[in-house]
Design an enzyme around this catalytic site. Structure first.
Site, PDB file in Angstrom:
ATOM      1  N   TYR A 291      -9.307  13.914  -7.007  1.00 40.23           N
ATOM      2  CA  TYR A 291      -8.231  13.648  -7.971  1.00 40.23           C
ATOM      3  C   TYR A 291      -7.523  14.942  -8.356  1.00 40.23           C
ATOM      4  O   TYR A 291      -6.284  15.002  -8.405  1.00 40.23           O
ATOM      5  CB  TYR A 291      -8.822  12.968  -9.202  1.00 40.23           C
ATOM      6  CG  TYR A 291      -7.806  12.466 -10.197  1.00 40.23           C
ATOM      7  CD1 TYR A 291      -7.203  11.229 -10.030  1.00 40.23           C
ATOM      8  CD2 TYR A 291      -7.455  13.226 -11.312  1.00 40.23           C
ATOM      9  CE1 TYR A 291      -6.266  10.756 -10.948  1.00 40.23           C
ATOM     10  CE2 TYR A 291      -6.528  12.757 -12.239  1.00 40.23           C
ATOM     11  CZ  TYR A 291      -5.940  11.532 -12.057  1.00 40.23           C
ATOM     12  OH  TYR A 291      -5.015  11.070 -12.956  1.00 40.23           O
TER      13      TYR A 291
ATOM     14  N   LYS B 256      -3.568  15.737  -7.401  1.00 37.34           N
ATOM     15  CA  LYS B 256      -2.554  15.956  -8.429  1.00 37.34           C
ATOM     16  C   LYS B 256      -1.872  17.314  -8.268  1.00 37.34           C
ATOM     17  O   LYS B 256      -0.677  17.455  -8.547  1.00 37.34           O
ATOM     18  CB  LYS B 256      -3.184  15.820  -9.817  1.00 37.34           C
ATOM     19  CG  LYS B 256      -3.577  14.383 -10.156  1.00 37.34           C
ATOM     20  CD  LYS B 256      -2.394  13.441 -10.013  1.00 37.34           C
ATOM     21  CE  LYS B 256      -2.702  12.033 -10.448  1.00 37.34           C
ATOM     22  NZ  LYS B 256      -1.536  11.130 -10.249  1.00 37.34           N
TER      23      LYS B 256
ATOM     24  N   ASP C  64       0.876  -1.165   0.000  1.00 39.32           N
ATOM     25  CA  ASP C  64       0.000   0.000   0.000  1.00 39.32           C
ATOM     26  C   ASP C  64       0.914   1.216   0.000  1.00 39.32           C
ATOM     27  O   ASP C  64       1.575   1.507   1.010  1.00 39.32           O
ATOM     28  CB  ASP C  64      -0.895  -0.015   1.241  1.00 39.32           C
ATOM     29  CG  ASP C  64      -1.849   1.176   1.299  1.00 39.32           C
ATOM     30  OD1 ASP C  64      -1.592   2.197   0.627  1.00 39.32           O
ATOM     31  OD2 ASP C  64      -2.837   1.113   2.054  1.00 39.32           O
ATOM     32  N   VAL C  65       0.985   1.921  -1.110  1.00 41.32           N
ATOM     33  CA  VAL C  65       1.966   2.993  -1.259  1.00 41.32           C
ATOM     34  C   VAL C  65       1.679   4.193  -0.379  1.00 41.32           C
ATOM     35  O   VAL C  65       2.503   5.104  -0.284  1.00 41.32           O
ATOM     36  CB  VAL C  65       2.066   3.450  -2.728  1.00 41.32           C
ATOM     37  CG1 VAL C  65       2.636   2.336  -3.602  1.00 41.32           C
ATOM     38  CG2 VAL C  65       0.707   3.914  -3.251  1.00 41.32           C
TER      39      VAL C  65
ATOM     40  N   SER D   4      -0.597  14.417 -13.466  1.00 43.74           N
ATOM     41  CA  SER D   4      -1.636  14.476 -14.493  1.00 43.74           C
ATOM     42  C   SER D   4      -1.818  15.920 -14.912  1.00 43.74           C
ATOM     43  O   SER D   4      -1.445  16.842 -14.176  1.00 43.74           O
ATOM     44  CB  SER D   4      -2.952  13.925 -13.928  1.00 43.74           C
ATOM     45  OG  SER D   4      -4.055  14.252 -14.750  1.00 43.74           O
TER      46      SER D   4
END
Length: 210
Positions: A110, A114, A16-17, A94
């Protein structure tokens, strides 16, 4: 077609990063197997929850930030002690981290995550510059792959618009990127050709952010 993996060249570590112990474990495993390494590519992510801001789920917001921003922070913190000087760290972000774009209002987690990654990259680039370790952000625009197309399908359902067509109409080159086109920029960032570049955002976006 599945190909056999050469255990001398490839190692797999489930992690799990967003968890510090897991990040330390995969970095330690790599360094114990191959010694000091030259490149770290922080490339984990998730698409985030598609929902209007007014009804956005708080836990989904927090989880998306952990997977993107916290994971990049942990990688940039823990990897360099196991790296050679003059190495390269690449964080996949992204175009959502540069501009919102159509549909961002329905995926705030998101977009925020980012943008946060950009802060991690810029701070880490300065933190490790004394060792010549470069830290850069790879910011693809829309890519012709299942991950991106799933997001666009969900955004289309949420907005009642054909988001894929809307995006292509907004990209000066008029299409999604192919995965290989992003990979070539990543290769550039690992090579000596980018030896004096750090703390930057590299947009592979067909001119979307221009």
């Amino acid at each position: 077609m599945l190909c056999a993996l050469d255990p001398e060249r490839v190692a797999i570590c489930r992690a799990d990063v967003s968890e510090a112990a897991d990040v330390a474990r995969y970095i330690t495993m790599a360094s114990e197997k191959w010694g000091a390494f030259d490149v770290l590519f922080s490339n984990a992510g998730n698409p985030g929850l598609i929902a209007p801001l007014a009804s956005y789920d708080d836990e989904a917001f927090d989880r998306t930030l952990r997977i993107h921003a916290r994971a990049a922070y942990l990688a940039c913190k823990m990897a360099p002690p196991k790296m050679r000087d003059a190495g390269s760290i690449i964080v996949t972000s992204s175009m959502a981290g540069v501009r919102g774009g159509s549909g961002c209002e329905n995926n705030i987690a998101y977009t925020v995550a980012k943008h946060a990654q950009t802060g991690v990259v810029r701070a880490a680039a300065r933190a490790w510059a004394h060792r010549g370790i470069r830290v850069n952000s790879l910011n693809p625009g829309p890519i012709d792959n299942p991950f991106q197309l799933e997001i666009e399908q969900r955004l289309s359902e949420a907005t009642g618009k054909d988001i894929t067509r809307t995006i292509d109409d907004d990209i000066p080159l008029g299409r999604h990127a192919q995965p290989e086109e992003v990979a070539k920029v990543a290769l550039f960032l690992t090579s000596e050709l980018s030896g004096f570049l750090t703390g930057h955002i590299y947009a592979v976006d067909g001119g979307l952010a221009s």
